[in-house]
Design an enzyme around this catalytic site. Structure first.
Site, PDB file in Angstrom:
ATOM      1  CB  SER A 174      -1.049  -3.739  -0.419  1.00  0.00           C
ATOM      2  OG  SER A 174      -1.969  -2.905   0.183  1.00  0.00           O
TER       3      SER A 174
ATOM      4  CG  HIS B  69      -0.500  -2.904   8.203  1.00  0.00           C
ATOM      5  ND1 HIS B  69      -0.873  -1.703   7.652  1.00  0.00           N
ATOM      6  CD2 HIS B  69      -1.006  -3.855   7.401  1.00  0.00           C
ATOM      7  CE1 HIS B  69      -1.570  -1.936   6.552  1.00  0.00           C
ATOM      8  NE2 HIS B  69      -1.676  -3.229   6.385  1.00  0.00           N
TER       9      HIS B  69
ATOM     10  CG  HIS C 121      -5.091   2.565   4.699  1.00  0.00           C
ATOM     11  ND1 HIS C 121      -4.179   1.724   5.267  1.00  0.00           N
ATOM     12  CD2 HIS C 121      -4.823   2.575   3.365  1.00  0.00           C
ATOM     13  CE1 HIS C 121      -3.383   1.230   4.323  1.00  0.00           C
ATOM     14  NE2 HIS C 121      -3.745   1.730   3.163  1.00  0.00           N
TER      15      HIS C 121
ATOM     16  CE1 TYR D 143      -8.169  -0.273   6.002  1.00  0.00           C
ATOM     17  CE2 TYR D 143      -7.967   0.906   3.924  1.00  0.00           C
ATOM     18  CZ  TYR D 143      -7.503  -0.048   4.811  1.00  0.00           C
ATOM     19  OH  TYR D 143      -6.387  -0.777   4.509  1.00  0.00           O
ATOM     20  CD  GLU D 144      -5.097   1.432   9.128  1.00  0.00           C
ATOM     21  OE1 GLU D 144      -4.506   0.931  10.095  1.00  0.00           O
ATOM     22  OE2 GLU D 144      -4.508   2.036   8.209  1.00  0.00           O
TER      23      GLU D 144
ATOM     24  CB  ALA E 229      -2.826  -2.476  -3.892  1.00  0.00           C
TER      25      ALA E 229
ATOM     26  CG  MET F 212      -9.997   1.547  -0.214  1.00  0.00           C
ATOM     27  SD  MET F 212     -10.256   0.118   0.859  1.00  0.00           S
ATOM     28  CE  MET F 212     -11.239  -0.959  -0.204  1.00  0.00           C
ATOM     29  CB  SER F 213      -4.235   4.739   0.183  1.00  0.00           C
ATOM     30  OG  SER F 213      -3.673   4.292  -1.037  1.00  0.00           O
TER      31      SER F 213
ATOM     32  CG  ASN G 113      -8.849  -5.859  -7.408  1.00  0.00           C
ATOM     33  OD1 ASN G 113      -7.962  -5.277  -6.774  1.00  0.00           O
ATOM     34  ND2 ASN G 113     -10.080  -5.427  -7.461  1.00  0.00           N
TER      35      ASN G 113
ATOM     36  CG  HIS H  91      -7.092  -8.148   1.526  1.00  0.00           C
ATOM     37  ND1 HIS H  91      -6.709  -6.962   0.931  1.00  0.00           N
ATOM     38  CD2 HIS H  91      -6.165  -8.391   2.484  1.00  0.00           C
ATOM     39  CE1 HIS H  91      -5.595  -6.529   1.503  1.00  0.00           C
ATOM     40  NE2 HIS H  91      -5.241  -7.374   2.445  1.00  0.00           N
TER      41      HIS H  91
HETATM   42  N1  HPA Z   1     -11.136  -1.178  -4.702  1.00  0.00           N
HETATM   43  C1  HPA Z   1     -10.599  -0.343  -3.807  1.00  0.00           C
HETATM   44  N2  HPA Z   1      -9.369  -0.455  -3.328  1.00  0.00           N
HETATM   45  C2  HPA Z   1      -8.619  -1.459  -3.822  1.00  0.00           C
HETATM   46  C3  HPA Z   1      -9.110  -2.371  -4.764  1.00  0.00           C
HETATM   47  C4  HPA Z   1     -10.438  -2.221  -5.230  1.00  0.00           C
HETATM   48  O1  HPA Z   1     -10.961  -2.970  -6.076  1.00  0.00           O
HETATM   49  N3  HPA Z   1      -8.102  -3.245  -5.033  1.00  0.00           N
HETATM   50  C5  HPA Z   1      -7.048  -2.868  -4.269  1.00  0.00           C
HETATM   51  N4  HPA Z   1      -7.347  -1.779  -3.541  1.00  0.00           N
END
Ligand code: HPA
Length: 279
Positions: free
Chosen positions: A31, A62, A84, A86-87, A114, A212-213, A236, A248
């Protein structure tokens, strides 16, 4: 159709479009880094939709395409858009492109993402070299019959993140005057962000970042004995660290803020990638 037959068809299709280019590094843009693909020179662009047996992105907006060309003098195959779990993809789908890279003769993999920052001494915008990972998610991309042509049934993960590439990345950061962290990335499936309790657990377990990747891709690459480097942009503070909800937008905003620095680092790493991992 069995996996090796599919991979062979995918390889043939892509090779047919490369016009003699032979990529030596596979680069997955996380990302915020997607624009970097525009820096690739003399590029051949292949839409995922056109590639036989390739998974197709379900996320609106995307970009899903391979960009193959020159970056810092090296022929790279860039994935602009990754898949991903989660998709809804299986882990086997998630790692399909990594296997295609290997079929194309690529021996080096550069993963970016990210991630949420678990380490309280760090801050959003920091960049972290992944030294190791934790996967408590039960699913594994290698579950099921082993594709022996790609690698062994049971395989080593002690050098999943190549130590020499960690050094290369550290030196590149130093050369560019970029402060860099090193740490452990822990996989959560998403798409829900983690709970504060999960983040406390992750920290106790030794994680510095959560995301998540990347982990499935790194496992598949290890199976095929590829040299892997991973870098996270900590976008973050993870859940429960600050007195504020996660969203997000913050992930995207921080990604945007450090994009230039991150790109400069990625390019310097590619420029100085160890020769012996290229052929
Ligand atoms: N958690 C999981 N995946 C993420 C986060 C997070 O805080 N920030 C960016 N990808």
């Amino acid at each position: 159709m069995n996996l090796m037959k599919k991979l062979e068809e995918t390889r043939k299709y892509i090779e047919g479009r490369l016009e003699g280019r032979s990529p030596v590094i596979g680069l997955i843009l996380g990302s915020g880094l997607g624009d970097m693909a525009d820096a690739v020179e003399d590029a051949v662009i292949i839409d995922y939709h056109d590639i036989p047996h390739f998974p197709v992105s379900t996320v609106p907006g995307h970009k899903g395409r391979l960009v193959i060309g020159l970056l810092e003098g090296k022929t790279v195959l860039v994935m602009q858009g990754r898949f991903h779990y989660y998709e809804g993809y299986s882990m086997e789908d998630v790692v399909y492109p990594i296997r295609v890279m290997k079929m194309l003769g690529i021996r080096s993999l550069f993963l970016t993402n990210a991630a949420g920052c678990v380490n309280k001494a760090w801050k959003p915008g920091d960049l972290m070299i992944i030294e190791d990972h934790i996967k408590l998610v039960a699913e594994n991309p290698l579950r099921g019959s082993n594709p022996d042509a790609l690698g062994e049934r049971f395989f080593d993960m002690t050098s999943a993140y190549d130590k020499k590439l960690v050094k290369t990345a550290e030196k590149a950061a130093e050369a560019k005057g970029i402060e860099i962290r090193k740490g452990v990335y822990m996989l959560f499936t998403g798409p829900s962000f983690e709970t504060p309790a999960e983040i406390r657990f992750a920290r106790t377990a030794g994680a510095d970042a959560v995301g998540m990747s990347t982990v499935p891709e790194s496992i598949a690459a290890s199976h095929m004995r590829m040299h892997t480097l991973g870098i996270s942009c900590l976008t973050n503070m993870a859940a429960g660290i600050l007195d504020q909800p996660l969203n997000h937008e913050e992930v995207l905003e921080t990604g945007e803020r450090v994009k230039k620095t991150f790109s400069a680092l990625v390019r310097e790493i590619i420029r100085t990638w160890p020769e012996e991992m290229l052929c």
